[in-house]
Design an enzyme around this catalytic site. Structure first.
Site, PDB file in Angstrom:
ATOM      1  N   GLU A  15     -12.174  13.735   3.387  1.00  0.00           N
ATOM      2  CA  GLU A  15     -12.652  12.564   3.305  1.00  0.00           C
ATOM      3  C   GLU A  15     -11.709  11.738   3.668  1.00  0.00           C
ATOM      4  OE1 GLU A  15     -12.936  11.930  -1.022  1.00  0.00           O
ATOM      5  OE2 GLU A  15     -14.375  13.384  -1.076  1.00  0.00           O
ATOM      6  N   LYS A  66      -8.617   9.118   3.490  1.00  0.00           N
ATOM      7  CA  LYS A  66      -8.165   8.562   2.247  1.00  0.00           C
ATOM      8  C   LYS A  66      -7.884   6.830   2.410  1.00  0.00           C
ATOM      9  CE  LYS A  66      -3.581   9.391  -0.023  1.00  0.00           C
ATOM     10  NZ  LYS A  66      -3.241   7.986  -0.264  1.00  0.00           N
ATOM     11  N   ASP A 115      -6.724   3.306   2.108  1.00  0.00           N
ATOM     12  CA  ASP A 115      -5.578   2.510   1.538  1.00  0.00           C
ATOM     13  C   ASP A 115      -5.669   1.390   0.711  1.00  0.00           C
ATOM     14  OD1 ASP A 115      -2.753   2.328   1.354  1.00  0.00           O
ATOM     15  OD2 ASP A 115      -2.669   1.587   3.457  1.00  0.00           O
ATOM     16  N   TYR A 166     -15.095   8.561  -5.599  1.00  0.00           N
ATOM     17  CA  TYR A 166     -14.955   9.822  -4.973  1.00  0.00           C
ATOM     18  C   TYR A 166     -15.091  11.049  -6.046  1.00  0.00           C
ATOM     19  CZ  TYR A 166     -10.291   8.078  -5.322  1.00  0.00           C
ATOM     20  OH  TYR A 166      -9.162   7.748  -5.563  1.00  0.00           O
ATOM     21  N   LYS A 175      -1.273  12.715   5.771  1.00  0.00           N
ATOM     22  CA  LYS A 175      -0.921  11.713   6.085  1.00  0.00           C
ATOM     23  C   LYS A 175      -0.897  11.503   7.439  1.00  0.00           C
ATOM     24  CE  LYS A 175       0.109   9.523   2.134  1.00  0.00           C
ATOM     25  NZ  LYS A 175       1.193   8.792   1.855  1.00  0.00           N
ATOM     26  N   CYS A 212      26.952 -19.363  11.394  1.00  0.00           N
ATOM     27  CA  CYS A 212      25.501 -19.724  10.891  1.00  0.00           C
ATOM     28  C   CYS A 212      24.685 -19.959  12.308  1.00  0.00           C
ATOM     29  CB  CYS A 212      25.079 -20.664   9.786  1.00  0.00           C
ATOM     30  SG  CYS A 212      23.477 -21.219   9.611  1.00  0.00           S
ATOM     31  N   CYS A 267      23.684 -24.036  11.258  1.00  0.00           N
ATOM     32  CA  CYS A 267      24.675 -25.252  10.903  1.00  0.00           C
ATOM     33  C   CYS A 267      25.995 -24.890  11.521  1.00  0.00           C
ATOM     34  CB  CYS A 267      24.488 -25.372   9.456  1.00  0.00           C
ATOM     35  SG  CYS A 267      25.065 -24.378   8.608  1.00  0.00           S
ATOM     36  N   CYS A 314      25.287 -17.590   5.085  1.00  0.00           N
ATOM     37  CA  CYS A 314      25.788 -19.014   5.276  1.00  0.00           C
ATOM     38  C   CYS A 314      26.032 -19.703   3.818  1.00  0.00           C
ATOM     39  CB  CYS A 314      24.746 -20.097   6.201  1.00  0.00           C
ATOM     40  SG  CYS A 314      25.231 -21.637   5.975  1.00  0.00           S
ATOM     41  N   CYS A 327      22.864 -26.634   4.637  1.00  0.00           N
ATOM     42  CA  CYS A 327      22.451 -25.984   5.936  1.00  0.00           C
ATOM     43  C   CYS A 327      20.951 -26.445   6.189  1.00  0.00           C
ATOM     44  CB  CYS A 327      22.747 -24.582   6.220  1.00  0.00           C
ATOM     45  SG  CYS A 327      21.846 -23.794   7.433  1.00  0.00           S
TER      46      CYS A 327
HETATM   47  S1  IVH Z   1      -8.823  12.160  -4.783  1.00  0.00           S
HETATM   48  C1  IVH Z   1      -6.748  14.201  -8.286  1.00  0.00           C
HETATM   49  N1  IVH Z   1      -9.968  10.766  -2.441  1.00  0.00           N
HETATM   50  O1  IVH Z   1      -4.809   8.477  -3.067  1.00  0.00           O
HETATM   51  C2  IVH Z   1      -6.992  13.513  -7.053  1.00  0.00           C
HETATM   52  N2  IVH Z   1      -8.037   9.782  -3.740  1.00  0.00           N
HETATM   53  O2  IVH Z   1      -2.206   9.517  -3.012  1.00  0.00           O
HETATM   54  C3  IVH Z   1      -7.578  12.217  -7.251  1.00  0.00           C
HETATM   55  N3  IVH Z   1      -7.103   7.993  -2.399  1.00  0.00           N
HETATM   56  O3  IVH Z   1      -4.355   8.080  -6.480  1.00  0.00           O
HETATM   57  C4  IVH Z   1      -7.547  11.451  -5.831  1.00  0.00           C
HETATM   58  N4  IVH Z   1      -8.700   7.861  -1.059  1.00  0.00           N
HETATM   59  O4  IVH Z   1      -5.925   6.111  -5.290  1.00  0.00           O
HETATM   60  C5  IVH Z   1      -8.976  10.967  -3.640  1.00  0.00           C
HETATM   61  N5  IVH Z   1     -11.057  10.000  -0.906  1.00  0.00           N
HETATM   62  C6  IVH Z   1      -9.918   9.967  -1.637  1.00  0.00           C
HETATM   63  C7  IVH Z   1      -9.095   8.882  -1.845  1.00  0.00           C
HETATM   64  C8  IVH Z   1      -7.995   9.252  -2.564  1.00  0.00           C
HETATM   65  C9  IVH Z   1      -7.782   7.155  -1.414  1.00  0.00           C
HETATM   66  C10 IVH Z   1      -5.804   7.730  -3.252  1.00  0.00           C
HETATM   67  C11 IVH Z   1      -6.060   7.627  -4.714  1.00  0.00           C
HETATM   68  C12 IVH Z   1      -5.040   8.616  -5.106  1.00  0.00           C
HETATM   69  C13 IVH Z   1      -4.004   8.443  -3.847  1.00  0.00           C
HETATM   70  C14 IVH Z   1      -3.131   9.516  -4.063  1.00  0.00           C
END
Ligand code: IVH
Length: 683
Positions: free
Chosen positions: A113, A115, A117, A224, A315, A409, A412, A427, A432
C-alpha cells in the site's frame, strides 16, 4: 410519508452521495441536487429538533471550540512500523517473515500500500456509529479529537452495515496537495507563517481546538486496518484484502492503488514503480507499506514492543537533483542570528521548483566545503525544505574559493558575535533594521499580539518610512498615517501593478493595533521575543508573576522556582529585564495603554483543586454564563472540560437547546446539572 421516515431516507441518500463524492470521487448527482437534499434535511430537522441524531449529515460541525483534548486509551496499542531503505532491506524483511512462518522457499502473499504522509487516526464505531476519533499519541494513549474528525467529509458518521458492537478503524488523515497550496496562499496573504509541508499542516489542523476551522481545511482520510479487540475476525475476513474490501463496502475511504504481491520480487517492482509514480498523486506519500496478507499468519508472526513483525515500511529515497550554487547569502533573523542560505539556479525536484536552500551555519558550509560556483547535490528529504547535500568536486570551477562567513552583520554592519557553545553568529545591535523587521513580524503574529493585517510587507513599509523604530511606536501610529501609506503591488508583474494607498485596510490595521492593547500579559511577554521564551513559558511566567514589572524584576532564583522555568529561560528573562533599552520600550508600551497585567486566574500552588479528576461536558446555552466562563471556572478548580460525553464524564452541564450530548448523558446515566446546580458545585 411520516417525518421520521422522510428524515431517515434523506440521511441515507445524503450519506450515499457523500460517499460517491468524497470517497469514490464519482458523484452521481450535481452539486445543486445534493445541496437541495441537504437543505431539505436541515429544514426538516429545524422543525423537529428532537429528531436530530448525532450521526445526521447536518451534524458535522456541531461542536464549538473546546478548551483542550482529553486523553483516551486505545483498545489495542497503535504500533509503528519498521523501515526498509533499499531492496536488500526489503529482501531481509521477506527472509524474516518466511523464517518466522516456517514457509521455507515458498513465496509469501503480501499487500503493498502507499504510505500516506499524514497522521494516524483511530476511529471508533459503535453499532456502526462514529463515536470517537483519537490521535496516535504515544501509541497507548492518544488525544480525543472526535469533534474535529467529525468534520472530515470522507469519514462517515454512520457506516453502511458493518459489525455490531465496538470496532476501531485505523487510518491516516492528511491534507491533499491542492488544499495545502490553498491554505498556504491564504496564510501568505494574511502575513502568517507558512506550513512547511502538508503533514505539518494536517497535524496542526487536527490539534486545532475549533472544529469549524478544521472543517474549512478540507482534510482527507484513508483507512487501512480493522481492529476487533478480543474478537475473532468474521469468516469472510481472513485476509488483509478482505478487510480493505469490507472497509470500502462500509463507506470508508480506502486508497485504491494497493496491490497484492505474490513474493518479494513483486513488492520490489511495486516500490520502484511508485518512487516515480507518487509525484502525480494529489497527496504526499513517503513510502510503501508492505503487509502480510494472511491474518492468521500475522497472528503467528506477532509483534515486537514497537513494530509488527508482519509489516515494514519501504521509505522512498529522498528526491535529489544537481544544480549550480550561484551565491551564498546571509539572512538576519529576529534574534540577530545571521544564517547563511544558498541561492541556486532554479531546478525542478519532487514536484516543485527550488531556487533556495538552507545552509544551517558557517561550520556546516566549511565541513561540506561548499563554494560559490559549485555544482551541488540538493535533496528534498520527505518532501520538506530542500537542503544542499554536497558539492560535486569534479565540476568545481578552477577559480572557486572557500566561502568565508562575514564578520559583520549583513543588515547593519555591526560586528557579529558568537557564544562559545553555539554555532550561530549573531548581531547584537537591538536596533538593527533586519532584526527590527523580524521582531515586529513576530510581535504582530497570531500567537503573539495577533494584529491582523500587519504582515511582512506592511512591517517593511512602516520601518522603511521611519514610522516605527520599536514595538511601542506601533501604538503611536495614527489611523490616517496607516491609511495614507503607499504600498507596492503584491504582484509586480500584474497589469494593475501600481503602488496604491492602504485606505480601508490601514484603518482596519489601526483598529487591530488598538484592540491588541487589551491582550493578556502572556501574549505581550511572548511578543517581546525574549530568547528561549516561547508561548508556553510566556504564559507560565505571566500567570505566576502577574505583572510585567514583576517579571522584569524577578531574580533568577525566584524565576527558577516557577514550574517549567529552567536555568536557561530564567537567565534569559533576567538579562532581558536588566537591559535599559528593553525597559524603555516597555515603559513606552505601558504609557501607550498596553495592558501589563495578567487576566488569567491566579495559580493556586497548594491544593489540587476541588474539581481535580472530574471531567465536565458543556452543552447548550447556559442562562448567564458563557462557555468560556464555565470552562475557566472548571479549570481553575482543577477540573477538565471534554468535547464529548463518555462513560468517563463526571457531569454534563446542560443549558438551553442542549442536543445529542444530553441524550447520551441520559443514556449513560451521567449526572446532569443546570447552571444553578453547576454554580452550587463551584462556590
Ligand atoms: S499500517 C501496525 N498502512 O505510517 C501497523 N500505516 O511509520 C500500522 N501509515 O503510524 C500501520 N500509511 O500512521 C499503515 N498504508 C498504511 C500507512 C500507514 C501511512 C503511517 C501510520 C503509521 C506510520 C508508521
Amino acid at each position: 410519508m411520516d417525518v421520521l421516515t422522510r428524515l431517515q431516507l434523506l440521511r441515507e441518500q445524503i450519506r450515499h452521495h457523500e460517499n460517491c463524492y468524497y470517497v469514490l470521487a464519482a458523484p452521481e448527482i450535481s452539486d445543486e441536487e445534493f445541496d437541495r437534499l441537504l437543505h431539505e434535511l436541515e429544514k426538516l430537522e429545524s422543525e423537529h429538533p428532537d429528531l436530530v441524531t448525532e450521526d445526521s449529515p447536518t451534524q458535522r460541525v456541531a461542536g464549538r471550540p473546546t478548551a483542550s483534548f482529553p486523553t483516551v486509551e486505545h483498545i489495542a496499542p497503535m504500533l509503528s512500523l519498521d523501515n526498509a531503505y533499499n531492496e536488500a532491506e526489503l529482501r531481509a524483511f521477506d527472509e524474516r517473515v518466511r523464517k518466522g512462518a516456517g514457509l521455507g522457499d515458498a513465496a509469501v502473499d503480501y499487500v503493498a500500500e502507499l504510505k500516506i504522509d499524514g497522521l494516524s487516526i483511530a476511529l471508533t464505531y459503535q453499532e456502526g456509529r462514529l463515536v470517537r476519533g483519537a490521535t496516535r499519541g504515544d501509541g497507548t494513549r492518544g488525544e480525543d479529537v472526535t469533534a474535529n474528525v467529525r468534520t472530515i467529509r470522507p469519514i462517515p458518521l454512520a457506516l453502511k452495515g458493518g459489525p455490531t458492537g465496538r470496532m476501531e478503524v485505523r487510518g491516516e488523515v492528511f491534507l491533499p496537495r491542492a488544499a495545502f497550496a490553498r491554505i498556504n496562499k491564504e496564510r501568505e496573504d494574511a502575513g502568517e507563517p507558512l506550513f512547511a509541508n502538508p503533514r505539518n499542516a494536517a497535524a496542526g489542523t487536527m490539534r486545532n481546538l475549533d472544529p469549524a476551522l478544521v472543517a474549512k481545511r478540507q482534510l482527507g482520510a484513508f483507512s487501512y486496518q480493522v481492529v476487533l479487540s478480543g474478537r475473532e475476525p468474521p469468516q469472510d475476513m481472513q485476509k488483509h484484502r478482505d478487510a480493505l474490501r469490507a472497509l470500502a463496502a462500509w463507506g470508508l475511504p480506502v486508497e485504491r492503488h494497493h496491490q497484492r504481491c505474490s513474493g518479494i520480487d513483486e513488492v520490489v517492482a511495486f516500490c520502484e514503480r511508485w518512487a516515480e509514480g507518487r509525484l502525480a498523486l494529489d497527496f504526499d506519500t513517503d513510502g510503501v507499506v508492505i503487509k502480510v496478507d494472511d491474518l492468521a499468519l500475522r497472528e503467528r508472526l506477532g509483534t515486537t514492543a514497537k513494530f509488527p513483525r508482519w509489516a515494514t515500511a519501504f521509505k522512498f529515497p529522498a528526491q535529489q537533483a544537481h544544480t549550480k550554487l550561484r551565491r551564498i547569502e546571509v539572512n538576519v533573523g529576529r534574534t540577530g542570528a545571521n544564517t547563511p542560505y544558498a541561492v541556486l539556479e532554479p531546478v525542478f525536484v519532487a514536484g516543485s521548483t527550488i531556487s533556495m536552500a538552507t545552509l544551517h551555519n558557517a561550520d556546516d558550509i566549511a565541513r561540506k566545503d561548499l563554494r560559490e560556483g559549485d555544482t551541488v547535490v540538493i535533496e528534498k528529504a520527505g518532501d520538506v525544505i530542500p537542503r544542499v547535500v554536497a558539492p560535486i568536486l569534479a565540476l568545481r570551477p578552477a577559480d572557486a574559493v572557500p566561502w568565508v562567513m562575514p564578520t559583520r552583520c549583513r543588515a547593519c554592519d555591526s560586528e557579529l558575535v558568537r557564544d562559545e557553545d553555539e554555532v550561530v553568529w549573531r548581531c547584537d545591535n537591538s536596533s538593527c533594521p533586519a532584526r527590527l523587521r523580524r521582531s515586529l513580524e513576530h510581535f504582530a503574529s497570531r500567537s503573539a499580539m495577533n494584529i491582523e493585517g500587519l504582515g511582512e510587507s506592511l512591517v517593511e513599509q512602516v520601518i522603511e518610512q521611519g514610522l516605527v523604530r520599536d514595538f511601542a511606536d506601533l501604538y503611536h501610529l495614527a489611523s490616517a498615517q496607516l491609511e495614507n501609506l503607499v504600498v507596492a503591488p503584491r504582484d509586480p508583474k500584474s497589469a494593475r501593478a501600481v503602488p496604491r494607498k492602504l485606505g480601508k485596510v490601514g484603518r482596519n490595521v489601526f483598529a487591530e493595533i488598538e484592540r491588541s492593547k487589551s491582550n493578556d500579559l502572556s501574549r505581550l511577554v511572548y511578543a517581546l521575543g525574549i530568547r528561549h521564551v516561547g508561548e508556553k513559558a510566556a504564559a507560565t511566567l505571566s500567570r505566576h508573576l502577574r505583572t510585567m514589572a514583576a517579571i522584569l524584576d524577578a531574580p533568577v532564583e525566584a524565576l527558577q522556582t516557577i514550574p517549567d522555568v529552567g536555568p536557561v529561560v530564567a537567565a534569559s528573562v533576567r538579562s532581558f529585564g536588566h537591559e535599559p533599552r528593553n525597559r524603555a520600550v516597555i515603559d513606552k508600551l505601558a504609557a501607550a495603554g498596553v495592558n501589563m497585567a495578567s487576566q488569567q486566574p491566579e495559580v493556586d500552588e497548594g491544593a489540587p483543586g476541588p474539581l481535580a479528576g472530574k471531567t465536565f461536558v458543556l452543552t447548550g446555552t447556559l442562562p448567564t454564563m458563557t462557555r468560556e466562563e464555565a470552562t475557566a471556572a472548571i479549570e481553575e478548580r482543577g477540573g477538565k472540560v471534554a468535547g464529548s460525553v463518555s462513560k468517563k464524564t463526571s457531569y454534563v452541564v446542560a443549558g438551553e437547546e442542549a442536543g445529542s450530548k444530553l441524550e447520551k448523558a441520559r443514556a449513560l446515566g451521567i449526572p446532569i446539572l443546570t447552571e444553578e446546580g453547576f454554580r452550587g458545585l463551584i462556590i
